[in-house]
Design an enzyme around this catalytic site. Structure first.
Site, PDB file in Angstrom:
ATOM      1  N   GLU A  55      19.347   7.014  24.079  1.00  0.00           N
ATOM      2  CA  GLU A  55      18.211   7.790  24.599  1.00  0.00           C
ATOM      3  C   GLU A  55      17.314   8.305  23.477  1.00  0.00           C
ATOM      4  O   GLU A  55      17.576   9.356  22.897  1.00  0.00           O
ATOM      5  CB  GLU A  55      18.717   8.972  25.438  1.00  0.00           C
ATOM      6  CG  GLU A  55      17.570   9.823  26.006  1.00  0.00           C
ATOM      7  CD  GLU A  55      18.016  10.980  26.894  1.00  0.00           C
ATOM      8  OE1 GLU A  55      19.238  11.174  27.071  1.00  0.00           O
ATOM      9  OE2 GLU A  55      17.139  11.688  27.387  1.00  0.00           O
ATOM     10  N   LYS A  60      17.642   4.457  27.646  1.00  0.00           N
ATOM     11  CA  LYS A  60      17.087   5.575  28.435  1.00  0.00           C
ATOM     12  C   LYS A  60      15.876   6.142  27.705  1.00  0.00           C
ATOM     13  O   LYS A  60      16.007   7.011  26.841  1.00  0.00           O
ATOM     14  CB  LYS A  60      18.161   6.652  28.632  1.00  0.00           C
ATOM     15  CG  LYS A  60      17.636   7.906  29.347  1.00  0.00           C
ATOM     16  CD  LYS A  60      18.753   8.755  29.913  1.00  0.00           C
ATOM     17  CE  LYS A  60      18.212  10.041  30.484  1.00  0.00           C
ATOM     18  NZ  LYS A  60      19.167  10.790  31.281  1.00  0.00           N
ATOM     19  N   SER A  78      13.292  12.006  33.233  1.00  0.00           N
ATOM     20  CA  SER A  78      12.085  12.527  33.892  1.00  0.00           C
ATOM     21  C   SER A  78      11.245  13.361  32.934  1.00  0.00           C
ATOM     22  O   SER A  78      10.017  13.444  33.117  1.00  0.00           O
ATOM     23  CB  SER A  78      12.427  13.278  35.179  1.00  0.00           C
ATOM     24  OG  SER A  78      13.285  14.370  34.964  1.00  0.00           O
ATOM     25  N   GLY A  79      11.882  13.999  31.958  1.00  0.00           N
ATOM     26  CA  GLY A  79      11.155  14.583  30.834  1.00  0.00           C
ATOM     27  C   GLY A  79      10.141  15.672  31.135  1.00  0.00           C
ATOM     28  O   GLY A  79       9.261  15.917  30.325  1.00  0.00           O
ATOM     29  N   GLY A  80      10.228  16.315  32.309  1.00  0.00           N
ATOM     30  CA  GLY A  80       9.268  17.365  32.619  1.00  0.00           C
ATOM     31  C   GLY A  80       8.258  16.948  33.679  1.00  0.00           C
ATOM     32  O   GLY A  80       7.419  17.752  34.095  1.00  0.00           O
ATOM     33  N   ARG A 124      16.278  16.905  35.750  1.00  0.00           N
ATOM     34  CA  ARG A 124      15.452  17.876  36.479  1.00  0.00           C
ATOM     35  C   ARG A 124      14.825  17.305  37.748  1.00  0.00           C
ATOM     36  O   ARG A 124      14.772  17.977  38.775  1.00  0.00           O
ATOM     37  CB  ARG A 124      14.352  18.408  35.551  1.00  0.00           C
ATOM     38  CG  ARG A 124      14.878  19.359  34.505  1.00  0.00           C
ATOM     39  CD  ARG A 124      13.896  19.575  33.385  1.00  0.00           C
ATOM     40  NE  ARG A 124      13.859  18.454  32.451  1.00  0.00           N
ATOM     41  CZ  ARG A 124      13.042  18.375  31.409  1.00  0.00           C
ATOM     42  NH1 ARG A 124      12.183  19.344  31.174  1.00  0.00           N
ATOM     43  NH2 ARG A 124      13.085  17.340  30.601  1.00  0.00           N
TER      44      ARG A 124
HETATM   45  P1  13P Z   1      15.417  14.986  32.529  1.00  0.00           P
HETATM   46  O1  13P Z   1      15.311  13.924  33.599  1.00  0.00           O
HETATM   47  O2  13P Z   1      15.466  16.380  33.078  1.00  0.00           O
HETATM   48  O3  13P Z   1      14.428  14.777  31.436  1.00  0.00           O
HETATM   49  O4  13P Z   1      16.873  14.835  31.887  1.00  0.00           O
HETATM   50  C1  13P Z   1      17.382  13.613  31.630  1.00  0.00           C
HETATM   51  C2  13P Z   1      18.309  13.699  30.480  1.00  0.00           C
HETATM   52  O5  13P Z   1      19.451  13.308  30.581  1.00  0.00           O
HETATM   53  C3  13P Z   1      17.811  14.225  29.204  1.00  0.00           C
HETATM   54  O6  13P Z   1      18.746  13.972  28.204  1.00  0.00           O
END
Ligand code: 13P
Length: 338
Positions: free
Chosen positions: A177, A219, A260-262, A294
């Site tokens: 990721e 990811k 999703s990143g925000g 999130r």
């Molecule tokens: P978000 O989808 O909230 O960005 O989190 C995914 C995640 O695993 C971040 O490391």
């Protein structure tokens, strides 16, 4: 049952119409979320919340795997079945977050690197014994004035590669990721440029280390607008995201699962849907699905707020979000489904 190969596990993680639930919030992160809602930050409440998600009726139709946190993989359902076993019994692959977080990068203001951990190999062996079949390691790339530096991207991609190598040696599929953050006011073109550079560096390191790309999941962030920047349409997000991947991600990688990143819950579906529609037209080689934290949990967590009487409704909210993200992973999502 005979042991599955890395590539079989990776394929199962991106099975048609399914994606991954990131439920691996660290102790610090879940504390913040609980405090905001007035829920006491204690291990038993973490367990109750995770149980609510994992036992949500029908979730397994849309969720292929769950990323757990160290505390969670050691916890069990109210009936005493360890979560990893419970998930496996539903055909959901248990995974584990193994990175131990970020630290400021020496001599690089505004940049961070993910901490290396010499006990990683031993921990992977233990997590395998506890039932984990995939892992996650996150690095973060910040965009700002004069950053990211090449050194920051390289250092982070090297640790991601070493982690991936150790996972595969232990029979665990690595989710790699590299998250280019949305924070800031940069343009989508700047996101494209930094994501492109990050992914090409990452895959060049992975190849040098002979990591088996068919037994690995990427990811990434979508190539997207920034949190304070000008928004652009989902069609543009899709075009730029796929263009970037076409130039950087080898076809042997079975799946790309977005964070999703925000992005808001609906936004994360609108954009994923546009990506999948275009990917079909372009015959893209990879499965493109979600690994949201999130964007799968926000509404369900808020509705629950620690109260037992809200559990069933929260499970319905979570299962509905998973269903919508699943539809988006097939290019079949419509805003009216919200
Ligand atoms: P978000 O989808 O909230 O960005 O989190 C995914 C995640 O695993 C971040 O490391």
């Amino acid at each position: 049952m005979s042991e599955q190969t890395l590539s079989q596990i990776a394929k199962a993680m991106v099975a048609n119409g399914k994606g991954i639930l990131a439920a691996d919030e660290s102790s610090g992160n879940i504390k913040k979320k609980f405090e905001k809602l007035g829920v006491e930050d204690m291990s038993e409440n973490h367990r109750r919340y995770r149980e609510l998600l994992f036992t949500a009726p029908g979730m397994e139709k849309y969720i292929s795997g769950v990323i757990l946190f160290d505390e969670t993989i050691r916890q069990a359902t109210s009936d005493g079945l360890p979560f990893a076993q419970y998930l496996s019994s539903k055909g959901v692959v248990p995974g584990i977050k193994v990175d131990i977080g970020l630290k400021d990068m020496d001599g690089h203001v505004g940049e961070q690197v993910t901490k290396w951990d010499d006990t990683l190999d031993a921990r992977l062996k233990e997590y395998y014994a506890l039932g984990a079949r995939f892992a996650k390691w996150r690095v973060v790339i910040n965009i700002g004035a004069g950053i990211p530096s090449d050194e920051c991207i390289e250092t982070n991609c090297k640790t991601l590669t070493e982690y991936a190598r150790l996972c595969q040696a232990n029979g665990i599929v690595p989710i790699v990721e590299p998250e280019v953050l949305m924070d800031g006011d940069h343009t989508i073109d700047r996101c494209y440029e930094v994501t492109h550079k990050t992914l090409s560096t990452l895959f060049s390191e992975l190849k040098k280390a002979n990591v088996d790309l068919s037994g690995l999941i990427l990811k990434p962030n979508m190539v997207v607008y920034s949190s304070n920047g000008e928004k652009v349409s989902a069609d543009i997000v899709a075009q730029k995201t796929l263009q970037c991947f076409k130039e950087t991600v080898p076809a042997e990688v079975p799946g790309i699962v977005f964070l999703s990143g925000g992005q808001s819950e609906p936004e994360s579906c609108v954009n994923l849907n546009a990506i999948n529609k275009l990917a079909k037209e372009q015959n893209s080689p990879w499965k493109l699905t979600f690994s949201y934290g999130r964007a799968l949990q926000n509404s369900a967590l808020k509705n629950w707020s620690g109260k037992e009487e809200n559990k069933i409704k929260s499970q319905e909210i979570f299962a509905h979000r998973a269903q919508l993200a699943s539809a988006a992973s097939l290019g079949e999502y419509k805003i009216e489904m919200e």
